[in-house]
Design an enzyme around this catalytic site. Structure first.
Site, PDB file in Angstrom:
ATOM      1  N   ILE A 152      43.824  51.177  28.966  1.00 21.07           N
ATOM      2  CA  ILE A 152      42.614  50.373  29.136  1.00 21.07           C
ATOM      3  C   ILE A 152      41.401  51.110  28.566  1.00 21.07           C
ATOM      4  CG2 ILE A 152      41.105  49.242  30.837  1.00 21.07           C
ATOM      5  CD1 ILE A 152      43.695  48.934  32.579  1.00 21.07           C
ATOM      6  N   ARG A 233      40.472  52.044  40.101  1.00 24.65           N
ATOM      7  CA  ARG A 233      40.947  52.090  41.471  1.00 24.65           C
ATOM      8  C   ARG A 233      39.807  52.511  42.395  1.00 24.65           C
ATOM      9  NH1 ARG A 233      44.115  49.099  40.556  1.00 24.65           N
ATOM     10  NH2 ARG A 233      46.347  49.073  40.909  1.00 24.65           N
ATOM     11  N   ASP A 257      34.881  46.643  40.713  1.00 21.35           N
ATOM     12  CA  ASP A 257      35.928  45.632  40.914  1.00 21.35           C
ATOM     13  C   ASP A 257      36.922  46.054  41.995  1.00 21.35           C
ATOM     14  OD1 ASP A 257      37.451  43.265  40.229  1.00 21.35           O
ATOM     15  OD2 ASP A 257      38.903  44.591  39.248  1.00 21.35           O
ATOM     16  N   GLU A 262      41.043  47.710  50.566  1.00 21.23           N
ATOM     17  CA  GLU A 262      41.104  46.297  50.167  1.00 21.23           C
ATOM     18  C   GLU A 262      42.164  45.597  51.008  1.00 21.23           C
ATOM     19  OE1 GLU A 262      41.788  45.841  45.978  1.00 21.23           O
ATOM     20  OE2 GLU A 262      40.169  47.187  45.430  1.00 21.23           O
ATOM     21  N   HIS A 280      38.601  42.700  43.018  1.00 27.55           N
ATOM     22  CA  HIS A 280      39.787  43.180  42.296  1.00 27.55           C
ATOM     23  C   HIS A 280      40.308  42.090  41.344  1.00 27.55           C
ATOM     24  CE1 HIS A 280      43.201  46.322  42.648  1.00 27.55           C
ATOM     25  NE2 HIS A 280      43.218  45.769  41.457  1.00 27.55           N
TER      26      HIS A 280
HETATM   27  P1  NAD Z   1      47.041  54.666  31.647  1.00 32.87           P
HETATM   28  O1  NAD Z   1      48.068  55.415  32.408  1.00 32.87           O
HETATM   29  O2  NAD Z   1      47.400  54.026  30.368  1.00 32.87           O
HETATM   30  O3  NAD Z   1      45.796  55.631  31.370  1.00 32.87           O
HETATM   31  C1  NAD Z   1      45.261  56.486  32.332  1.00 32.87           C
HETATM   32  C2  NAD Z   1      44.643  57.653  31.611  1.00 32.87           C
HETATM   33  O4  NAD Z   1      43.990  58.472  32.577  1.00 32.87           O
HETATM   34  C3  NAD Z   1      45.656  58.544  30.903  1.00 32.87           C
HETATM   35  O5  NAD Z   1      45.342  58.708  29.543  1.00 32.87           O
HETATM   36  C4  NAD Z   1      45.565  59.867  31.646  1.00 32.87           C
HETATM   37  O6  NAD Z   1      45.781  60.975  30.803  1.00 32.87           O
HETATM   38  C5  NAD Z   1      44.160  59.816  32.168  1.00 32.87           C
HETATM   39  N1  NAD Z   1      43.933  60.715  33.294  1.00 32.87           N
HETATM   40  C6  NAD Z   1      44.757  61.000  34.330  1.00 32.87           C
HETATM   41  N2  NAD Z   1      44.177  61.909  35.139  1.00 32.87           N
HETATM   42  C7  NAD Z   1      42.963  62.177  34.622  1.00 32.87           C
HETATM   43  C8  NAD Z   1      41.917  63.029  35.016  1.00 32.87           C
HETATM   44  N3  NAD Z   1      41.993  63.783  36.113  1.00 32.87           N
HETATM   45  N4  NAD Z   1      40.801  63.055  34.251  1.00 32.87           N
HETATM   46  C9  NAD Z   1      40.711  62.285  33.122  1.00 32.87           C
HETATM   47  N5  NAD Z   1      41.677  61.491  32.695  1.00 32.87           N
HETATM   48  C10 NAD Z   1      42.797  61.420  33.443  1.00 32.87           C
HETATM   49  O7  NAD Z   1      46.450  53.600  32.680  1.00 32.87           O
HETATM   50  P2  NAD Z   1      45.773  52.212  32.323  1.00 32.87           P
HETATM   51  O8  NAD Z   1      46.818  51.178  32.144  1.00 32.87           O
HETATM   52  O9  NAD Z   1      44.771  52.410  31.280  1.00 32.87           O
HETATM   53  O10 NAD Z   1      45.050  51.901  33.727  1.00 32.87           O
HETATM   54  C11 NAD Z   1      43.899  52.607  34.103  1.00 32.87           C
HETATM   55  C12 NAD Z   1      43.513  52.258  35.532  1.00 32.87           C
HETATM   56  O11 NAD Z   1      43.207  50.867  35.621  1.00 32.87           O
HETATM   57  C13 NAD Z   1      44.604  52.496  36.558  1.00 32.87           C
HETATM   58  O12 NAD Z   1      44.022  53.028  37.723  1.00 32.87           O
HETATM   59  C14 NAD Z   1      45.118  51.090  36.864  1.00 32.87           C
HETATM   60  O13 NAD Z   1      45.697  50.996  38.135  1.00 32.87           O
HETATM   61  C15 NAD Z   1      43.842  50.310  36.766  1.00 32.87           C
HETATM   62  N6  NAD Z   1      43.977  48.861  36.580  1.00 32.87           N
HETATM   63  C16 NAD Z   1      43.130  48.079  37.278  1.00 32.87           C
HETATM   64  C17 NAD Z   1      43.171  46.716  37.100  1.00 32.87           C
HETATM   65  C18 NAD Z   1      42.251  45.841  37.893  1.00 32.87           C
HETATM   66  O14 NAD Z   1      42.645  44.737  38.236  1.00 32.87           O
HETATM   67  N7  NAD Z   1      41.074  46.267  38.200  1.00 32.87           N
HETATM   68  C19 NAD Z   1      44.081  46.154  36.201  1.00 32.87           C
HETATM   69  C20 NAD Z   1      44.922  46.994  35.488  1.00 32.87           C
HETATM   70  C21 NAD Z   1      44.862  48.365  35.679  1.00 32.87           C
HETATM   71  C1  MLT Z   2      46.869  46.531  38.405  1.00 35.55           C
HETATM   72  O1  MLT Z   2      46.987  47.725  38.689  1.00 35.55           O
HETATM   73  O2  MLT Z   2      47.653  45.949  37.668  1.00 35.55           O
HETATM   74  C2  MLT Z   2      45.715  45.803  38.951  1.00 35.55           C
HETATM   75  O3  MLT Z   2      45.175  46.420  40.025  1.00 35.55           O
HETATM   76  C3  MLT Z   2      45.847  44.343  39.037  1.00 35.55           C
HETATM   77  C4  MLT Z   2      46.564  43.746  40.199  1.00 35.55           C
HETATM   78  O4  MLT Z   2      47.139  44.388  41.023  1.00 35.55           O
HETATM   79  O5  MLT Z   2      46.573  42.540  40.255  1.00 35.55           O
END
Ligand code: NAD
Ligand code: MLT
Length: 529
Positions: A152, A233, A257, A262, A280
């Site tokens: 992301i 998160r 978000d 939650e 969220h």
């Molecule tokens: P990802 O695993 O692809 O990327 C996470 C990145 O964080 C990695 O590159 C990792 O090296 C880096 N990282 C880990 N520890 C770190 C630290 N201490 N300092 C700096 N960087 C660090 O994950 P993603 O798919 O990009 O998801 C990112 C976040 O978004 C996750 O927490 C996921 O749960 C969340 N998410 C939220 C929603 C939502 O609905 N709000 C939806 C999808 C994902």
């Molecule tokens: C996720 O980690 O995929 C998000 O938090 C979205 C969700 O749980 O719906």
């Protein structure tokens, strides 16, 4: 046959439910009180959740039938992976299915907070046409600091560069090449990023290291007027520290978000006009939810059928092509494992797996898991499967080693060899897969053989002299046991030999005792694979 049962405990797209219904008995029960969930979980073979239901030891210990947890989404911080592994429960998620939606939501939140959109919307709808109160700021020319340049974070980087922003990023776990690829200047420390950024957006998983990583210390060194976004998160930006920084005017706006707890209905941050919140919603788009729903349904079905689960987080990841190649070897390794305790009783101290030939550059960990499952499952009360086989072996004090060698062994293109060490000595069991996909035994007790590993087999050691095999086969005939295939391997003429026979049905203890009385038969064992 009765269908397996799946409980969908959180909101999953209809498209996903339909896929589940094609193969399983599906109960959709969203928002169940915890007590209720704990009461009924023992009825289900599979559980599908999103981010709210906590899948922990308390739940898993009650979920006696559970084989798989499908996390319809990305983050797995609501699932105790170690506990699931201990219980032999596969956990699978859909890491790529909602990336774009989460990225777009991040940007939506950022823009709406910079331009006061939610508040202006509410004010106008309440009948007040005010403009000066909602003067915002541009993103163009500003610096965005991205913490976590993964799926992301990197998408946010690409899109914000198109807005004319300077992108800096902190992620100690990725290569320099990745920073370059996404046009982000690498920051050596988090605080370097915090000190330079006009906007800070976090995109890390929630871990011990990241929880609260943007806290009081960071707000002390941040630029006055910094804007923050958390669409990752809850708690990665410490909520109390943020509240303080907002009150002190250090933070100009926050867009959040996700929350530490939650679901939630009230929060001190809700009191700030310059805080934009959503419940969220990062992944809540039609497209993402359809992708997530279908993907998780397919993985749950695969897991229940014993097939490979592409995004299982507690199993080695297999890419599609590799899976096609490895499947017959997974089957072979499990059968080789099953042989040992049916032939020998000595407790296993160590297992050394060697994979030769074309297997050498494949994800052979999966084969080791299959061998261990085959070895331990028949002799243990507890559930042993691909997920926990390694852990179960370790808990029983069995050391497991794995080696690969590119050269062909024994003239076969691929060989799976297990050296089992016990207090009484070593036993080598080796096999291959024939070009038509059959699992074949090629070495046992130091004898070479080449016989298909079928459901019913006889493993017989005998003296290598005329008449022994004939008398043996006569008794098999008298006992109504039909031989499907047979191989004899001997060390040297006139010494001992190993007969490996594939037979069409079970061989009774009575028949075995009779077979053992044949002169020249040293041992006769029946195995079921
Ligand atoms: P990802 O695993 O692809 O990327 C996470 C990145 O964080 C990695 O590159 C990792 O090296 C880096 N990282 C880990 N520890 C770190 C630290 N201490 N300092 C700096 N960087 C660090 O994950 P993603 O798919 O990009 O998801 C990112 C976040 O978004 C996750 O927490 C996921 O749960 C969340 N998410 C939220 C929603 C939502 O609905 N709000 C939806 C999808 C994902
Ligand atoms: C996720 O980690 O995929 C998000 O938090 C979205 C969700 O749980 O719906």
């Amino acid at each position: 046959m009765e269908k397996m049962k799946v409980l969908v405990a959180e909101d999953v797209a209809e498209a996903g439910i339909r896929v589940l219904q094609q193969e399983l008995d599906v109960d959709v029960k969203m928002g169940l009180p915890r007590e209720e969930l704990l009461k009924i979980i023992d009825q289900y073979d599979a559980l599908v959740v999103r981010s709210v239901v906590k899948v922990n030891e308390e739940l898993l210990s009650k979920a006696t039938r559970l084989k798989v947890v499908g996390r319809a989404g990305n983050g797995i911080d609501n699932i105790d992976i170690a506990a699931a592994t201990r219980h032999g429960v596969i956990v699978a998620n859909t890491p790529d299915s909602n990336t774009i939606s989460a990225c777009e939501h991040t940007i939506g939140l950022l823009i709406s907070s910079c331009r006061n959109i939610p508040l202006a919307n509410n004010t106008l709808k309440s009948g007040v046409f005010q403009r000066s109160r909602f003067n915002g700021t541009e993103l163009y020319g500003k610096t965005i600091g991205i913490v976590g340049l993964g799926r992301i974070g990197s998408m946010v980087a690409v899109r914000m560069r198109a807005f004319g922003m300077k992108v800096i990023a902190y992620d100690p776990y990725i290569s320099d090449e990745r920073f370059k690829r996404f046009g982000a200047e690498k920051m050596e420390t988090l605080n370097d990023l915090v000190a330079r950024a006009d906007v800070i957006t976090v995109h890390t998983p929630k871990t011990e290291e990241t929880f609260g990583m943007i806290g009081e210390e960071q707000f002390k060194i941040a630029k006055k007027g910094v804007r923050v976004v958390n669409c990752a998160r809850g708690g990665i930006i410490n909520e109390a520290a943020l509240e303080k920084a907002l009150a002190e005017g250090i933070v100009a706006s926050a867009a959040i978000d996700v929350f530490t707890k939650e679901p939630l209905h009230e929060h001190p941050l809700f009191a700030f006009d310059n805080v934009v919140v959503t419940p969220h919603l990062g992944a809540s788009t039609v497209e993402a939810q359809n992708r997530v729903g279908i993907n998780i349904a397919e993985q749950v079905i695969n897991a229940l059928k014993g097939e490979v689960v592409p995004n299982a987080v507690n199993l080695p990841t297999l890419i599609d092509d590799e899976l096609v190649i490895l499947k017959p070897y997974i089957h072979l390794a499990e059968k080789l494992g099953k042989l040992y305790f049916q032939l020998e009783k000595a407790p296993v101290e160590q297992v050394e797996m060697t994979y030769s030939g074309e297997l050498a550059d494949k994800e052979v960990r999966m084969l080791t898991l299959a061998f261990l499952k085959g070895l331990l499952e028949p002799v243990l009360q507890e559930r042993v499967n691909y997920v926990n086989a390694h852990l179960v072996a370790e808990n029983r004090g069995i050391k497991v080693f794995e080696d690969t060698e590119e050269r062909m062994a024994k003239g076969y293109a691929n060989v799976v060899m297990a050296k089992i060490k016990t207090a009484k000595g070593n036993l080598i069991i080796a096999g291959t897969v024939s070009p038509n996909g059959e699992p074949r035994l090629i070495e046992l007790y130091g004898y070479e053989t080449d016989v298909c590993l079928t459901e019913y087999m006889l493993i017989v050691e005998n003296i290598d002299r005329p008449g022994v095999i004939g008398s043996f086969a006569t008794i098999l005939g008298e006992e109504n046991v039909n031989i499907a295939a047979m191989q004899v391997g001997r060390r040297a003429k006139g010494q001992t030999a190993l007969m490996t026979l594939s037979v069409d049905n079970e061989v009774s203890e009575k028949a075995l005792s009779k077979l053992r009385t044949v002169t020249g038969i040293l041992s006769a064992k029946f195995v079921r694979l």
